[in-house]
Design a protein around this motif. Structure first.
Motif, PDB file in Angstrom:
ATOM      1  N   GLY A  65       0.771  -1.237   0.000  1.00  8.90           N
ATOM      2  CA  GLY A  65       0.000   0.000   0.000  1.00  8.90           C
ATOM      3  C   GLY A  65       0.797   1.278   0.000  1.00  8.90           C
ATOM      4  N   LEU A  66       2.095   1.184  -0.287  1.00  6.67           N
ATOM      5  CA  LEU A  66       2.922   2.383  -0.417  1.00  6.67           C
ATOM      6  C   LEU A  66       3.339   2.541  -1.872  1.00  6.67           C
ATOM      7  N   SER A  67       4.072   3.589  -2.182  1.00  9.47           N
ATOM      8  CA  SER A  67       4.420   3.850  -3.578  1.00  9.47           C
ATOM      9  C   SER A  67       5.939   3.908  -3.750  1.00  9.47           C
ATOM     10  N   ARG A  68       6.368   3.880  -4.985  1.00  6.61           N
ATOM     11  CA  ARG A  68       7.801   3.929  -5.283  1.00  6.61           C
ATOM     12  C   ARG A  68       8.433   5.234  -4.806  1.00  6.61           C
ATOM     13  N   GLU A  69       7.614   6.283  -4.691  1.00  2.18           N
ATOM     14  CA  GLU A  69       8.150   7.566  -4.221  1.00  2.18           C
ATOM     15  C   GLU A  69       8.649   7.477  -2.772  1.00  2.18           C
ATOM     16  N   HIS A  70       8.148   6.480  -2.039  1.00  7.02           N
ATOM     17  CA  HIS A  70       8.546   6.351  -0.639  1.00  7.02           C
ATOM     18  C   HIS A  70       9.930   5.722  -0.476  1.00  7.02           C
ATOM     19  N   LEU A  71      10.467   5.159  -1.535  1.00 15.62           N
ATOM     20  CA  LEU A  71      11.723   4.404  -1.429  1.00 15.62           C
ATOM     21  C   LEU A  71      12.885   5.244  -0.910  1.00 15.62           C
ATOM     22  N   SER A  72      12.896   6.518  -1.242  1.00 13.17           N
ATOM     23  CA  SER A  72      14.054   7.356  -0.883  1.00 13.17           C
ATOM     24  C   SER A  72      13.897   8.029   0.477  1.00 13.17           C
ATOM     25  N   ARG A  73      12.804   7.748   1.181  1.00 11.12           N
ATOM     26  CA  ARG A  73      12.575   8.397   2.473  1.00 11.12           C
ATOM     27  C   ARG A  73      13.186   7.599   3.617  1.00 11.12           C
ATOM     28  N   PHE A  74      13.272   8.266   4.781  1.00  9.84           N
ATOM     29  CA  PHE A  74      13.808   7.645   5.979  1.00  9.84           C
ATOM     30  C   PHE A  74      12.664   7.244   6.914  1.00  9.84           C
ATOM     31  N   PRO A  75      12.902   6.299   7.842  1.00  4.41           N
ATOM     32  CA  PRO A  75      11.822   5.801   8.704  1.00  4.41           C
ATOM     33  C   PRO A  75      11.060   6.888   9.457  1.00  4.41           C
ATOM     34  N   HIS A  76      11.759   7.930   9.936  1.00  3.56           N
ATOM     35  CA  HIS A  76      11.079   8.948  10.738  1.00  3.56           C
ATOM     36  C   HIS A  76      10.085   9.773   9.927  1.00  3.56           C
ATOM     37  N   GLU A  77      10.115   9.645   8.611  1.00  2.00           N
ATOM     38  CA  GLU A  77       9.202  10.418   7.765  1.00  2.00           C
ATOM     39  C   GLU A  77       7.853   9.726   7.568  1.00  2.00           C
TER      40      GLU A  77
END
Length: 327
Positions: free
Chosen positions: A148-160
């Motif tokens: 349920g997430l997207s490819r745009e989330h791949l570059s983010r860090f856990p705290h985001e």
């Protein structure tokens, strides 16, 4: 929840006599033995959800960690595809850790705060040398989208991410190696109620798609009611009752199970439960009661309960209980 299991099918995982004891300091010079888990017997079939429920401190999470060999068991056996996982080492233990994964209560504990999500989900594939870099990146993107997430989330860090999103990432990471068994250790207890149902539905959908077996650890019977096929009720290191979910909720036999069910808020505020709500705190596993470990909180305790630990009695093909009331 998978409803059509063949009761004659061989278990995927058969646990026998599992014990985990810790030696701890007691006083200035003494030591004591904490029997966190003390002789568990249960099994899980392919595609089934088996829930372990009970209050904090009863040994549920220790059971899950022992099965994954994150803590070494003191005694017992756990057979998986004809192998005792407690005797595995080297490459065989590595192979077992591909077959079994864990989803943690706090997904932050399994995510490196300094690494982007793409690496955290890919890490199991790197460790087990699965595919090349391009294949792994493709697999990670597919996993993230599936939860349920997207490819745009791949570059983010856990705290985001929010708590629910982090749990989705934890599930994606657990799925990376295509395991057959996933141990879910309180996977929704830290989430808002509205998010809990989303995560539970995701887990059930993934189970249907991949034929996954779940060991679902929880302290709340209300949470497991709609996801578990069978439930083992734990108290102070022991399973005191086990039954299929429908039977456990309609005909609970052990006084502890009855008390846990009574603690579930009723569907309507004017409804009242005839069952006693549990009083007092769970005793210390450093100094458990003699005989039946539940007797100090049991409304039906008899003198015999202090002398003898009750044997497990099979009340029906799907229900067993450890209580002297059922001699």
């Amino acid at each position: 929840m998978m409803q059509d299991h063949d009761s004659a099918a061989a278990p995927l995982l058969q646990v026998s006599g599992l014990a985990k004891h810790f030696r701890v300091k007691a006083g200035l010079f003494g030591h004591a033995t904490v029997k966190a888990v003390d002789g568990l017997n249960f099994h899980i079939r392919q595609g089934e959800t088996y829930a372990l429920v009970g209050e904090s401190g009863c040994g549920k999470s220790t059971t899950g960690r022992a099965l994954l060999r994150l803590t070494e068991p003191t005694a017992g056996a756990a057979m998986f595809d004809g192998r005792d996982i407690f005797k595995l080492s080297g490459g065989q233990l590595r192979e077992w850790r591909r077959d079994a994964q864990m989803v943690f209560q706090d997904p932050l504990s399994s995510l490196d705060p300094k690494r982007r999500i793409a690496y955290s989900v890919e890490e199991p594939l790197i460790i087990h040398k699965v595919g090349d870099a391009a294949q792994r990146r493709k697999r990670v993107a597919e996993l993230l989208e599936r939860v349920g997430l997207s490819r745009e989330h791949l570059s983010r860090f856990p705290h985001e991410f929010s708590g629910g999103q982090r749990q989705r990432i934890g599930i994606a990471k657990a799925l990376a190696l295509q395991p057959r068994l996933i141990i879910c250790d309180e996977p929704v207890s830290a989430l808002d109620v509205s998010i809990q149902s989303q995560i539970l539905n995701l887990l059930m959908d993934l189970q249907s798609e991949h034929g996954l077996a779940y060991l679902f650890i929880a302290h709340d019977l209300g949470v497991v009611r709609h996801v578990a096929d069978r439930i083992g009720v734990m108290y102070l290191g022991h399973i005191v009752e086990e039954a299929d979910t429908d039977t456990l909720f309609s005909e609970p036999r052990h006084p502890y199970t009855q008390s846990l069910l009574a603690s579930i808020p009723p569907a309507h505020p004017r409804l009242k439960t005839p069952r006693p709500i549990l009083a007092g705190d769970i005793p210390s596993p450093m100094n458990p009661p003699s005989g039946c470990v539940f007797r100090t909180r049991c409304p039906h305790a008899m003198p015999r309960c202090a002398r003898e630990a009750p044997p497990v009695r099979q009340l029906s093909p799907t229900q067993r209980v450890a209580c002297h009331l059922f001699d």
